[in-house]
Scaffold this motif. Structure first.
Motif, short mmCIF file in Angstrom:
data_model
loop_
_atom_site.label_atom_id
_atom_site.label_comp_id
_atom_site.label_asym_id
_atom_site.label_seq_id
_atom_site.Cartn_x
_atom_site.Cartn_y
_atom_site.Cartn_z
N GLU A 113 0.84 -1.19 0.00
CA GLU A 113 0.00 0.00 0.00
C GLU A 113 0.88 1.25 0.00
OE1 GLU A 113 -3.92 -0.86 2.42
OE2 GLU A 113 -2.18 -1.43 3.62
N LYS A 114 0.39 2.28 -0.66
CA LYS A 114 1.07 3.57 -0.67
C LYS A 114 0.22 4.54 0.15
CE LYS A 114 3.87 6.20 -3.95
NZ LYS A 114 4.09 6.47 -5.39
N LYS A 115 0.83 5.17 1.16
CA LYS A 115 0.10 6.03 2.08
C LYS A 115 0.83 7.35 2.26
CE LYS A 115 -3.04 2.95 3.55
NZ LYS A 115 -4.50 3.12 3.52
N LYS A 116 0.06 8.35 2.72
CA LYS A 116 0.66 9.62 3.12
C LYS A 116 0.47 9.76 4.61
CE LYS A 116 1.57 13.95 0.91
NZ LYS A 116 1.20 14.85 -0.20
N ILE A 117 1.56 9.76 5.35
CA ILE A 117 1.54 9.84 6.80
C ILE A 117 2.40 11.02 7.25
CG2 ILE A 117 2.03 8.62 8.96
CD1 ILE A 117 1.71 6.00 7.40
N ASP A 118 1.82 11.95 7.98
CA ASP A 118 2.53 13.16 8.42
C ASP A 118 3.21 13.85 7.24
OD1 ASP A 118 1.79 12.68 11.04
OD2 ASP A 118 3.59 11.48 11.45
N ASN A 119 2.44 13.97 6.14
CA ASN A 119 2.91 14.63 4.91
C ASN A 119 4.09 13.92 4.25
OD1 ASN A 119 1.02 16.80 5.01
ND2 ASN A 119 2.26 17.75 6.63
N GLU A 120 4.31 12.68 4.63
CA GLU A 120 5.39 11.88 4.04
C GLU A 120 4.78 10.70 3.30
OE1 GLU A 120 9.06 11.63 3.03
OE2 GLU A 120 9.06 12.50 5.05
N GLU A 121 5.14 10.53 2.03
CA GLU A 121 4.63 9.39 1.26
C GLU A 121 5.46 8.16 1.55
OE1 GLU A 121 4.69 9.27 -3.20
OE2 GLU A 121 2.56 9.77 -2.91
N VAL A 122 4.77 7.08 1.92
CA VAL A 122 5.47 5.86 2.29
C VAL A 122 4.86 4.65 1.59
CG1 VAL A 122 6.05 6.79 4.58
CG2 VAL A 122 3.98 5.38 4.30
N PHE A 123 5.68 3.61 1.47
CA PHE A 123 5.19 2.29 1.09
C PHE A 123 5.07 1.45 2.36
CE2 PHE A 123 7.04 3.11 -3.23
CZ PHE A 123 5.88 2.86 -3.95
N ILE A 124 3.99 0.70 2.45
CA ILE A 124 3.82 -0.28 3.51
C ILE A 124 3.68 -1.65 2.85
CG2 ILE A 124 2.43 -1.07 5.45
CD1 ILE A 124 1.53 1.82 5.84
N ILE A 125 4.61 -2.53 3.17
CA ILE A 125 4.64 -3.87 2.59
C ILE A 125 4.17 -4.85 3.64
CG2 ILE A 125 6.08 -5.65 1.51
CD1 ILE A 125 8.10 -3.31 0.96
N GLY A 126 3.01 -5.44 3.43
CA GLY A 126 2.50 -6.45 4.36
C GLY A 126 2.78 -7.85 3.83
N VAL A 127 3.33 -8.68 4.68
CA VAL A 127 3.67 -10.06 4.31
C VAL A 127 3.05 -11.02 5.31
CG1 VAL A 127 5.52 -11.71 3.84
CG2 VAL A 127 5.87 -9.28 3.35
N GLY A 128 2.30 -11.98 4.84
CA GLY A 128 1.80 -13.05 5.70
C GLY A 128 2.43 -14.36 5.30
N ILE A 129 3.04 -15.04 6.26
CA ILE A 129 3.69 -16.33 5.98
C ILE A 129 3.09 -17.38 6.91
CG2 ILE A 129 5.85 -17.63 5.86
CD1 ILE A 129 7.35 -15.01 5.55
N ASN A 130 2.56 -18.44 6.31
CA ASN A 130 2.09 -19.59 7.09
C ASN A 130 3.31 -20.42 7.49
OD1 ASN A 130 -0.57 -18.79 6.58
ND2 ASN A 130 -0.70 -20.07 4.75
N ILE A 131 3.50 -20.59 8.79
CA ILE A 131 4.73 -21.22 9.26
C ILE A 131 4.48 -22.59 9.92
CG2 ILE A 131 6.72 -20.99 10.81
CD1 ILE A 131 6.59 -17.98 10.34
N LEU A 132 3.61 -22.63 10.93
CA LEU A 132 3.39 -23.87 11.67
C LEU A 132 2.00 -24.46 11.48
CD1 LEU A 132 5.05 -22.81 15.06
CD2 LEU A 132 6.07 -24.19 13.23
N GLN A 133 1.12 -23.76 10.82
CA GLN A 133 -0.28 -24.21 10.67
C GLN A 133 -0.35 -25.55 9.93
OE1 GLN A 133 -2.90 -21.16 9.21
NE2 GLN A 133 -4.51 -22.60 8.63
N THR A 134 -1.26 -26.40 10.38
CA THR A 134 -1.44 -27.71 9.74
C THR A 134 -2.84 -27.91 9.17
OG1 THR A 134 -2.00 -28.73 11.87
CG2 THR A 134 0.31 -28.83 11.18
N ASP A 135 -3.82 -27.17 9.67
CA ASP A 135 -5.21 -27.35 9.24
C ASP A 135 -5.57 -26.33 8.17
OD1 ASP A 135 -7.87 -27.85 8.88
OD2 ASP A 135 -8.50 -27.29 10.91
N PHE A 136 -5.73 -26.79 6.95
CA PHE A 136 -6.14 -25.93 5.84
C PHE A 136 -7.42 -26.48 5.19
CE2 PHE A 136 -1.61 -25.08 6.33
CZ PHE A 136 -1.59 -23.69 6.31
#
Length: 234
Positions: A113-136
């Motif tokens: 996502e690209k956001k403007k926070i406190d007049n500063e343009e930033v990228f926010i990179i969200g990452v979800g990683i399934n690590i230990l889950q077994t039930d899908f």
């Protein structure tokens, strides 16, 4: 200065990271193992079982990135792919545009996502990683590092190592498109696609610098598609 913040619980790391200050020339990251309202691409939800998976967000100033947003998306996917490949020593692939596949199961997703926070343009990179889950049970196309490798990884170690790896890679910009296409899931192989509710075979040829995926379809020939215009059935 770079910071890595841990939250015991988070509604969404991409949202909660915006409550923290990004200082000059820094990377700021936030992670949790209990995210209650995670989001994926195209407003999809990212469901998370507490203490089994990682939700991670990295924030940096957009001025640090000197490439187009399409290439940045591919670059980020390649970073996550390489990180998981290095961690597992397995053949990890990228399902266009940015799902991470291990042994034909989706184990990680990315939301930029690209956001403007406190007049500063930033990228926010969200990452979800399934690590230990077994039930899908409700997600037959998904898996985790554990289900796909039979190895258990420490959640905190993965978060810290991912943060360190991002810092070394995120501002690099060499051969992004080539690296992305090198690990493209089902590239040059016959796949089944859903196009306007009609199934047909096709062969993925490559992704281009504008974010399109080129597919040679048995009925329609070589065509390019943007996000959500075609579905790969696997």
């Amino acid at each position: 200065m770079s910071s890595l913040i841990y939250l015991k619980i988070s509604t969404s790391t991409n949202i909660d990271i915006q409550n923290f200050k990004l200082y000059e020339s820094s990377f700021l990251a936030l992670y949790t193992f209990n995210q209650t309202k995670g989001r994926g691409q195209f407003n999809n939800s990212w469901e998370m079982i507490p203490e089994e998976n990682l939700a991670f967000s990295l924030m940096l100033k957009s001025e640090c990135i000197k490439i187009s947003e399409n290439l940045f998306n591919f670059h980020t996917a390649t970073i996550v792919r390489n990180f998981i490949a290095n961690l597992t020593k397995e053949n990890v692939e990228i399902k266009w545009p940015n799902d991470i596949i291990l042994n034909k199961k989706k184990i990680a997703g990315i939301l930029i996502e690209k956001k403007k926070i406190d007049n500063e343009e930033v990228f926010i990179i969200g990452v979800g990683i399934n690590i230990l889950q077994t039930d899908f049970t409700n997600f037959p196309k998904a898996g985790s590092l554990f289900t796909q490798t039979k190895r258990k990884f420490d959640l905190k170690d993965v978060a810290k190592e991912l943060f360190n790896y991002f810092q070394t890679q995120i501002t690099k910009s060499e051969n992004i498109l080539e690296k992305f296409n090198e690990h493209l899931f089902l590239k040059e192989k016959i796949g089944v696609f859903n196009l306007k509710n009609i199934r047909q075979n096709g062969i993925i040829k490559n992704a281009d610098e504008n974010g399109f995926l080129w597919i040679d379809l048995e009925n329609d020939g070589l065509k390019k598609f943007f996000h959500k215009e075609i579905e790969l059935l696997y």
